[in-house]
Design a protein around this motif. Structure first.
Motif, mmCIF file in Angstrom:
data_model
loop_
_atom_site.group_PDB
_atom_site.id
_atom_site.type_symbol
_atom_site.label_atom_id
_atom_site.label_comp_id
_atom_site.label_asym_id
_atom_site.label_seq_id
_atom_site.Cartn_x
_atom_site.Cartn_y
_atom_site.Cartn_z
ATOM 1 N N TYR A 3 47.412 -104.410 -60.198
ATOM 2 C CA TYR A 3 47.621 -103.556 -59.959
ATOM 3 C C TYR A 3 48.951 -103.765 -60.577
ATOM 4 C CZ TYR A 3 43.445 -100.816 -56.731
ATOM 5 O OH TYR A 3 43.529 -100.630 -56.158
ATOM 6 N N SER A 4 50.077 -104.577 -60.552
ATOM 7 C CA SER A 4 50.604 -104.904 -61.579
ATOM 8 C C SER A 4 51.277 -104.444 -63.076
ATOM 9 C CB SER A 4 51.306 -105.839 -61.165
ATOM 10 O OG SER A 4 49.942 -106.720 -61.610
ATOM 11 N N ASP B 120 49.355 -102.243 -64.752
ATOM 12 C CA ASP B 120 48.581 -100.932 -65.614
ATOM 13 C C ASP B 120 49.517 -100.651 -66.427
ATOM 14 O OD1 ASP B 120 46.327 -100.921 -63.745
ATOM 15 O OD2 ASP B 120 46.796 -99.252 -63.043
ATOM 16 N N SER B 121 49.082 -100.181 -67.295
ATOM 17 C CA SER B 121 49.652 -99.464 -68.804
ATOM 18 C C SER B 121 49.763 -97.789 -68.602
ATOM 19 C CB SER B 121 48.752 -98.623 -69.778
ATOM 20 O OG SER B 121 46.890 -98.806 -69.531
ATOM 21 N N ILE B 122 50.723 -97.226 -69.007
ATOM 22 C CA ILE B 122 50.814 -94.994 -68.389
ATOM 23 C C ILE B 122 50.027 -94.722 -69.795
ATOM 24 C CG2 ILE B 122 53.263 -94.043 -68.744
ATOM 25 C CD1 ILE B 122 54.232 -96.314 -67.019
ATOM 26 N N ASN C 145 50.459 -89.966 -64.348
ATOM 27 C CA ASN C 145 50.259 -91.418 -63.552
ATOM 28 C C ASN C 145 48.542 -91.213 -62.690
ATOM 29 O OD1 ASN C 145 52.223 -92.718 -63.856
ATOM 30 N ND2 ASN C 145 53.609 -91.443 -62.161
ATOM 31 N N ASP D 57 45.878 -92.299 -63.578
ATOM 32 C CA ASP D 57 45.220 -93.763 -63.273
ATOM 33 C C ASP D 57 46.252 -94.606 -62.872
ATOM 34 O OD1 ASP D 57 42.938 -92.497 -63.940
ATOM 35 O OD2 ASP D 57 42.666 -92.899 -66.591
ATOM 36 N N ASN D 58 47.509 -94.308 -62.010
ATOM 37 C CA ASN D 58 48.127 -95.573 -61.793
ATOM 38 C C ASN D 58 47.977 -95.779 -59.973
ATOM 39 O OD1 ASN D 58 50.289 -96.937 -60.217
ATOM 40 N ND2 ASN D 58 51.710 -96.045 -61.537
ATOM 41 N N GLU E 238 49.991 -94.538 -57.219
ATOM 42 C CA GLU E 238 50.566 -93.224 -57.285
ATOM 43 C C GLU E 238 49.984 -93.024 -55.919
ATOM 44 O OE1 GLU E 238 52.496 -90.989 -58.552
ATOM 45 O OE2 GLU E 238 53.484 -92.633 -60.028
ATOM 46 N N SER F 11 40.500 -95.620 -56.706
ATOM 47 C CA SER F 11 41.615 -94.666 -56.805
ATOM 48 C C SER F 11 40.992 -94.161 -55.514
ATOM 49 C CB SER F 11 42.135 -93.538 -57.061
ATOM 50 O OG SER F 11 41.251 -92.894 -57.480
ATOM 51 N N SER G 159 38.538 -92.965 -67.885
ATOM 52 C CA SER G 159 39.110 -92.078 -67.624
ATOM 53 C C SER G 159 38.691 -91.067 -66.534
ATOM 54 C CB SER G 159 40.713 -91.641 -67.874
ATOM 55 O OG SER G 159 40.954 -91.027 -66.528
#
Length: 360
Positions: free
Chosen positions: A53-54, A56-58, A71, A73-74, A77, A121, A227
């Motif tokens: 997970y380092s 990940d795009s935003i 956030n 898809d992060n 979170e 997630s 997504s």
């Protein structure tokens, strides 16, 4: 060190309709996992770390003149939300809080970091909740883990059915109906978390299913991630305008999934296959009226190849990428089907159904 794991999931039928009350879906847990390890920190500073997970795009959206970060898809979170709600529950049990290091390791992405669409997630939320409960010595049931995970996940995503949470907690094949979201929001405002997780949740149904003998699940990956949260946003925005057609879709989806559940209960593979094809048509119509892409060309190719070999096939989950599923019987030439997939840029995923045989 304490390590807990949670499996990924695939939707078999009932997508989109499952967001509403009294609309069942069928899901399956697969033997790919998120593992969360927790150790007491040697310093006053805790660590949350994941190799996957380092990078990940935003994503962000424009709201008037403001740039708002999306956030959902992060994965961090969901980890932070799971920590927050699980610790809140533990504090209500008068447990003293500690500082710890959390390490996350996931099988739910490809080697180059693309998501398969297996509900990472949800799985990371479930594994985090379980790890923290065990770290603090709290005895837990599947129901407690499901409810804490569903609250944690929903507080980040703001939409969804939490069906993927149920699959990650209970494992195997299951029929699922979501809870009343408005009721849950109201309860959380006026009651303690402990009270809310000990209540019966209106609408929630989780039923484990036994697959017919000789039935096989095949999974093909489009190699295009999607997504879910943003696709759900798009369809939610259209509900009022499409009221009659949307209600018709819900009614037909419910009827289709209930017939499929009967197929499981009657050991009837052809009945399940028939409803897979019905559900595909319902989702194609749903995509058309919402002007969204669920069955992208590569997924159509995946499905058509599977049908040529006698399998019943459809998209899995929100679509627009990720995976397609196939229900076959013992007469299907699986090897030939998979070879044809590979020739067309579709990657067979040789995952198995993951059964969870215990509940603490």
């Amino acid at each position: 060190m304490i390590t807990e794991k949670a499996p990924g999931k695939l939707y078999i039928a009932g997508e989109y309709a499952v967001l509403e009350q009294d609309c069942p879906a069928i899901l399956v847990a697969v033997n790919q996992f998120v593992r969360v390890s927790i150790t007491k920190s040697k310093t006053s500073t805790g660590l949350i770390h994941s190799k996957q997970y380092s990078q990940d795009s935003i994503h962000w959206v424009r709201q008037g003149l403001k740039m708002v970060i999306d956030n959902r898809d992060n994965p961090f979170e969901y980890i932070l939300s799971a920590i927050s709600f699980t610790e809140r529950f533990c504090i209500e049990q008068n447990i003293k809080m500690n500082v710890y290091d959390l390490h996350v390791n996931s099988d739910l992405d490809s080697a180059d970091g693309k998501k398969y669409g297996l509900g990472s997630s949800a799985a990371v939320t479930v594994a985090t909740v379980k790890a923290i409960l065990r770290f603090y010595g709290v005895k837990f049931t599947n129901e407690l883990v499901y409810k804490l995970s569903a609250i944690s996940h929903y507080s980040v995503q703001g939409n969804g059915s939490a069906g993927d949470i149920a699959a990650s907690v209970y494992g195997g094949w299951l029929a699922y109906q979501t809870f009343d979201k408005k009721w849950l929001e109201d309860e959380l405002e006026k009651k303690s978390l402990s009270e809310v997780v000990n209540e019966a949740w209106p609408g929630l149904k989780i039923e484990l299913l036994t697959p017919p003998e000789g039935m096989k699940l095949m999974i093909g990956w489009s190699q295009k991630p999607a997504s879910t949260s943003r696709l759900v946003d798009e369809t939610n925005a259209n509900k009022a305008a499409l009221n009659d057609e949307y209600q018709a879709f819900l009614t037909k989806s419910r009827e289709c999934v209930l017939k499929m559940v009967d197929g499981f209960e009657n050991n009837d593979i052809p009945a399940i296959q028939k409803q897979i094809r019905v559900n595909r048509k319902l989702l194609q119509h749903f995509a058309k009226i919402n002007q969204i892409a669920i069955e992208i060309p590569r997924l159509s190719k995946l499905i058509n190849i599977a049908e040529d070999f006698g399998g019943a096939s459809k998209t899995s989950g929100a679509g627009n990428g990720d995976c397609g599923i196939v229900i076959t019987d013992k007469n299907t030439n699986v090897e030939a089907l998979e070879n044809k997939w590979r020739e067309n840029g579709i990657l067979p995923l040789n995952f198995r159904v993951h059964q969870i045989t215990y509940s603490r």
